[in-house]
Design an enzyme around this catalytic site. Structure first.
Site, PDB file in Angstrom:
ATOM      1  N   LYS A  85       9.454 -19.345  36.434  1.00 34.13           N
ATOM      2  CA  LYS A  85       8.721 -18.599  37.460  1.00 34.13           C
ATOM      3  C   LYS A  85       7.256 -19.005  37.415  1.00 34.13           C
ATOM      4  O   LYS A  85       6.533 -18.662  36.490  1.00 34.13           O
ATOM      5  CB  LYS A  85       8.863 -17.094  37.240  1.00 34.13           C
ATOM      6  N   ASP A 178      11.529   1.785  38.533  1.00 38.23           N
ATOM      7  CA  ASP A 178      11.836   1.186  39.841  1.00 38.23           C
ATOM      8  C   ASP A 178      13.253   0.623  39.853  1.00 38.23           C
ATOM      9  O   ASP A 178      13.487  -0.486  40.344  1.00 38.23           O
ATOM     10  CB  ASP A 178      10.823   0.096  40.184  1.00 38.23           C
TER      11      ASP A 178
END
Length: 349
Positions: A85, A178
């Protein structure tokens, strides 16, 4: 992310959470303060020496985010596959550096088969590169969309793994804050696929008995105590698991409304039901499992450990409903809403 506004959410039923979520969750405020080229985001002791390309063969692009791109990587010495990433530092605002550092700190700390792992970090003047476990099956959200249905057995397998991962996180003093299908990644196919909890951008490390106060999360999955603006603890994750379980078993969320304000009113009163015919073939054990999670009083909510001991998760197949197609007639609607969020997102993004 991090706060709620009053934009209109989608109306109607049944409906996936995606349309409401996209309208209700504001983008972070953009400021002009950027990270300097010579400013480090990660701590020096955490950075692997050298360039990432010295150790990994960089492969195809897997996905792209607002300020990052994810590529497949292969470790030169072992041929192990990873996800690389790349975060472009010039797009990272100073106000978000601490959040990114916290996310990295948490990912370094956690090691569990149902939690996405961070292997190492490289940082240059222009990029921060996270070397992560490669997950090839995509988000759970897409599985719901593509399959159009989950048998109760398949849903139970997913929820059991999520609870196992969350129990571990809570034991380490971490509240995810979340949890949603978009942040649950899949390896493999079918009812035996492996689930990985990902995206710790809103996660928080807390001490024993410590209360959290920041209002964050995705509206469709957020617990009542977060909406009231008071203090809360890791029980907010258990509420989210209840909502995820509900969606897996019928194809639409327990709370839906024509506006975000009405949606919040329903959440604040825990106003939901199990409508027919969508819930006809779902076992009473599954419904009881959900009732123990989507409950207004966080003190009455089951913990992750209690969930793992629950008859629906721990019992035999006789404790679940039939293997009927639970919600195939919702697939077309889910595909429609899913089209709105196709923007090159990665399973590791």
């Amino acid at each position: 992310m991090g706060c709620f506004n009053s934009k209109e959410a989608g109306a109607g039923r049944p409906k996936t959470t995606t349309q409401q979520q996209q309208q209700a969750t504001p983008e972070p405020t953009v400021t002009t303060a950027e990270v300097r080229a010579d400013e480090k985001i990660s701590m020096d002791q955490d950075i692997s020496q050298g360039n990432v390309e010295d150790f990994y063969v960089v492969g195809k692009e897997l996905g792209r985010g607002a300020f990052s791109v994810v590529r497949e990587g292969t470790r030169k010495t072992t041929s192990d596959k990873v996800a690389l990433k790349y975060i472009e530092k010039k797009f990272v605002k100073k106000k978000h550096i601490e959040q990114l550092r916290r996310e990295i700190d948490i990912m370094k700390k956690v090691k569990h088969e149902n939690v996405l792992s961070l292997k190492e970090i490289f940082e240059s003047d222009s990029h921060l590169t996270l070397v992560m476990e490669l997950v090839t099956g995509g988000e759970l959200f897409y599985k719901i969309v593509e399959r159009g249905s989950f048998t109760e057995k398949g849903a139970r397998n997913v929820v059991r793994q999520v609870c196992a991962g969350v129990e571990y996180l809570h034991s380490q003093g971490i509240a995810h804050r979340d949890l949603k299908p978009e942040n649950l990644l899949c390896n493999g196919e079918g009812e035996d696929m492996t689930i990985k909890i990902a995206d710790f951008g809103l996660s928080k490390i807390f001490g024993t008995g410590e209360a959290l106060e920041t209002s964050c999360g995705t509206p469709d999955y957020v617990a009542p105590e977060v909406l009231t603006g008071g203090s809360y603890d890791n029980a907010v994750d258990m509420w989210s698991i209840g909502v995820i379980t509900y969606i897996l078993l019928c194809g639409f969320p327990p709370f839906y409304a024509s506006s975000q304000n009405l949606l919040f009113e329903k959440i604040l009163t825990a106003d939901y039901d199990f409508p027919e015919p969508e819930w006809t073939h779902v076992s009473e054990h599954a419904k009881a499992f959900i009732r123990n999670l989507i409950v207004k009083d966080p003190d009455q909510r089951h913990t992750a450990k209690q969930c793992l001991d629950d008859l629906w998760l721990s019992g035999s197949d006789q404790s679940i409903g039939s293997a009927a197609d639970l919600h195939s007639h919702f697939a077309e609607k889910m595909k429609k809403y899913n089209d709105q969020r196709r923007g090159g997102q990665s399973s590791n993004n």
